[in-house]
Motif scaffolding. Structure first.
Motif, mmCIF file in Angstrom:
data_model
loop_
_atom_site.group_PDB
_atom_site.id
_atom_site.type_symbol
_atom_site.label_atom_id
_atom_site.label_comp_id
_atom_site.label_asym_id
_atom_site.label_seq_id
_atom_site.Cartn_x
_atom_site.Cartn_y
_atom_site.Cartn_z
ATOM 1 N N GLN A 16 40.347 45.028 45.474
ATOM 2 C CA GLN A 16 38.628 45.147 45.196
ATOM 3 C C GLN A 16 38.339 44.058 44.239
ATOM 4 O OE1 GLN A 16 38.621 49.152 43.620
ATOM 5 N NE2 GLN A 16 36.975 49.750 45.435
ATOM 6 N N ILE A 17 39.012 43.704 43.278
ATOM 7 C CA ILE A 17 38.734 42.729 42.054
ATOM 8 C C ILE A 17 38.859 41.519 42.693
ATOM 9 C CG2 ILE A 17 39.572 41.724 39.995
ATOM 10 C CD1 ILE A 17 40.337 44.609 39.121
ATOM 11 N N LYS A 18 39.941 41.279 43.704
ATOM 12 C CA LYS A 18 40.323 40.038 44.201
ATOM 13 C C LYS A 18 38.821 39.600 45.198
ATOM 14 C CE LYS A 18 42.847 37.759 47.996
ATOM 15 N NZ LYS A 18 44.231 38.075 48.746
ATOM 16 N N ARG A 19 38.301 40.604 46.012
ATOM 17 C CA ARG A 19 37.325 40.492 46.853
ATOM 18 C C ARG A 19 35.774 40.045 45.943
ATOM 19 N NH1 ARG A 19 39.571 44.481 49.831
ATOM 20 N NH2 ARG A 19 38.412 46.149 48.902
ATOM 21 N N ILE A 20 35.679 40.646 44.870
ATOM 22 C CA ILE A 20 34.769 40.300 43.929
ATOM 23 C C ILE A 20 34.705 38.844 43.454
ATOM 24 C CG2 ILE A 20 33.902 40.927 41.601
ATOM 25 C CD1 ILE A 20 34.710 43.506 41.681
ATOM 26 N N PHE A 21 35.808 38.352 43.081
ATOM 27 C CA PHE A 21 36.090 37.053 42.651
ATOM 28 C C PHE A 21 36.072 35.985 44.001
ATOM 29 C CE2 PHE A 21 37.189 39.244 38.839
ATOM 30 C CZ PHE A 21 36.325 38.852 38.021
ATOM 31 N N LYS A 23 38.783 35.183 45.227
ATOM 32 C CA LYS A 23 39.843 34.112 44.765
ATOM 33 C C LYS A 23 41.217 34.638 45.580
ATOM 34 C CE LYS A 23 37.748 31.949 41.632
ATOM 35 N NZ LYS A 23 37.437 30.375 41.489
ATOM 36 N N SER A 24 41.989 33.616 45.520
ATOM 37 C CA SER A 24 43.536 34.078 45.818
ATOM 38 C C SER A 24 44.156 34.900 44.990
ATOM 39 C CB SER A 24 44.260 32.574 46.025
ATOM 40 O OG SER A 24 44.488 32.221 44.776
ATOM 41 N N ASP A 25 45.237 35.400 45.520
ATOM 42 C CA ASP A 25 46.030 36.389 44.638
ATOM 43 C C ASP A 25 46.368 35.872 43.210
ATOM 44 O OD1 ASP A 25 45.913 38.297 46.720
ATOM 45 O OD2 ASP A 25 48.023 38.183 47.143
ATOM 46 N N GLU A 29 44.901 36.889 39.648
ATOM 47 C CA GLU A 29 46.018 37.655 38.535
ATOM 48 C C GLU A 29 45.714 36.655 37.358
ATOM 49 O OE1 GLU A 29 49.843 36.593 40.295
ATOM 50 O OE2 GLU A 29 49.658 38.492 41.585
ATOM 51 N N ASP A 30 45.207 35.467 37.461
ATOM 52 C CA ASP A 30 45.086 34.683 36.055
ATOM 53 C C ASP A 30 43.917 34.968 35.440
ATOM 54 O OD1 ASP A 30 47.341 32.934 36.588
ATOM 55 O OD2 ASP A 30 46.027 31.260 37.490
ATOM 56 N N ILE A 31 42.857 35.470 36.177
ATOM 57 C CA ILE A 31 41.774 36.052 35.733
ATOM 58 C C ILE A 31 41.870 37.260 34.989
ATOM 59 C CG2 ILE A 31 39.401 37.134 36.125
ATOM 60 C CD1 ILE A 31 39.289 34.897 38.459
#
Length: 468
Positions: A16-21, A23-25, A29-31
């Motif tokens: 879910q957070i990945k879709r929000i940003f 971004k790649s995995d 993870e860095d965020i």
């Protein structure tokens, strides 16, 4: 800018957070790692200890993510900006937080005002730094906006000396350099030197200040619109027109060494910080936030202000006497005894520096009212009780009453209230129930056999807090 509305301590999966940003995995993870380092995000997985999980009492529906290896919660209330994504994170007690966008973000704006007032008070009291002490473009930008509305653009005044002008008369120069004429033994001068202060509108730092205010207004326009901050479009000049970051920084340092007006020195520091934050960080570090990871402390202060806490009020001012008081200037809080430690070897007693301190005690209407502000989303109905204050909290409420028993007896005061106070998004107070401990309720001297539990309207409390 993309705006996402989330809620404090609500579980979100990694995907879910990945879709929000978007971004790649690895980038996601860095965020999350950066947010975790500032105590904004907590990772919940199968290996988390039970004590850690109990700390996050408001996590619900975790079973929905049983196919996910990791889930995350935001232990934060406010706004987080990560590059082109703005996360708005609402407090856990709000049930209708998703529709705040349709109400022009009225709840968010009020909550941010409350957090701002609380942080300002805390910094004045103990000088402590805040969560904004690290890289935080949004916080610095708002400080620059506020400074502009208070002090205007940076200015360097030039002194202009004129003959027969309108400014202040330079008597020493006039006497030394002008022809004096006498009438009835009194000198007068046909030509008088005056000095005037002229604002140099072409000053380098004034123009730089205008360029920075314009730059941040363009960068953060969507954010400013949400929190009702007016954008400032003051110039067409770009920051890069003033030279490299190193060149600008050198000029600012030189100016600060010769500038003695405090407000101007402070704005130079803000300009320097804004340039540093804009230019010197890699993209995965560009995280800004406006809010707090300790909203429980904010709620405590709100309740203290609204109820009118008397703990730091002198007993004399409250019209109270206390025979055990050896200091005539003692505060109400000093009535609570401190632990006494005794050394067997030396037969010496020592009083501890700390003791139990209630959140709020009010003395009025010939009564004592004891309140404990709790930031929980309690469930208390016909089926269950959960997410409630712990047994240690209940125990302390009884002990607080015992601590003030002698003072109450000596001044004919009645214990009229002993309560937990929790926030709600309802418009009126709700007395939802009570709690008691049988082995404590029968202690000698206790008037209150139970602790009442109230839900208090947060919006109304916030309104009173900001207005005071």
């Amino acid at each position: 800018m993309k705006v996402e509305i989330l809620q404090e301590l609500k579980p979100y999966s990694f995907n879910q957070i990945k879709r929000i940003f978007n971004k790649s995995d690895v980038s996601t993870e860095d965020i999350l790692k950066s947010l975790g380092m500032t105590n904004i995000v907590r990772k919940i997985n199968k290996d988390i200890q039970e004590t850690e999980l109990e700390e996050l009492l408001n996590i619900e529906n975790i079973e929905v993510f049983e196919n996910e290896s990791d889930i995350f919660v935001f232990k934060f209330v406010g706004m987080i900006v990560v590059e082109e994504v703005c996360l708005i994170i609402y407090p856990k007690y709000l049930s209708d937080y998703k529709i705040d966008r349709d109400r022009n973000y009225s709840d968010l704006r009020q909550i941010l005002k409350v957090i701002k007032k609380y942080k300002f008070k805390e910094q004045k009291i103990d000088g402590s730094g805040s969560i904004f002490s690290k890289y935080n473009l949004l916080s610095t930008a708002l400080e620059l906006i506020e400074d502009y509305h208070e002090n205007g653009l940076y200015r360097n005044d030039q002194q202009i000396i004129e003959v027969n002008g309108d400014g202040e008369i330079l008597w020493e120069k006039t006497i030394n350099e002008s022809q004096a004429y006498f009438s009835q033994n009194r000198p007068f001068y046909l030509d008088i030197f005056n000095v005037s202060q002229i604002n140099d509108k072409d000053d380098y730092f004034r123009r730089l200040h205008a360029a920075i205010l314009t730059d941040l207004s363009k960068k953060l326009k969507e954010i400013f619109d949400i929190i009702n901050v007016e954008s400032l479009l003051l110039t067409d000049e770009k920051i890069e027109n003033f030279g490299s970051y190193e060149y600008i920084n050198t000029n600012i340092d030189r100016e600060m060494r010769t500038q003695f007006v405090t407000s101007r020195v402070e704005v130079l520091k803000l300009i320097k910080r804004y340039l540093l934050e804009s230019e010197s960080f890699s993209s995965n570090q560009k995280i800004s936030f406006l809010g707090t990871s300790s909203f429980n402390l904010v709620w405590e202060d709100v309740c203290s202000v609204v109820f009118g806490n008397n703990l730091k009020t002198p007993l004399k001012e409250l019209g109270l006497k206390y025979s055990e008081n050896v200091k005539n200037s003692a505060l109400l809080v000093d009535v609570i005894p401190k632990p006494i430690w005794k050394s067997n070897e030396f037969n010496v007693e020592h009083s501890a520096k700390r003791t139990l301190i209630p959140d709020i005690v009010v003395v009025e209407n010939e009564g004592i009212y004891i309140y404990d502000a709790k930031y929980y989303k309690i469930v208390l109905d016909d089926k269950k009780v959960e997410k409630q204050p712990g047994v240690e909290d209940i125990t302390k409420q009884y002990l607080y009453e015992l601590a003030f028993k002698n003072l109450a007896n000596e001044n004919n005061l009645e214990f009229k209230e002993n309560s937990f106070i929790l926030p709600t998004d309802k418009e009126d107070p709700v007395h939802i129930g009570e709690v008691s401990l049988d082995f404590l309720r029968n202690l000698n001297g206790l008037n209150q056999s139970k602790i009442d539990v109230y839900l208090m309207p947060a919006r109304e409390f916030f309104k009173r807090y900001v207005e005071r």
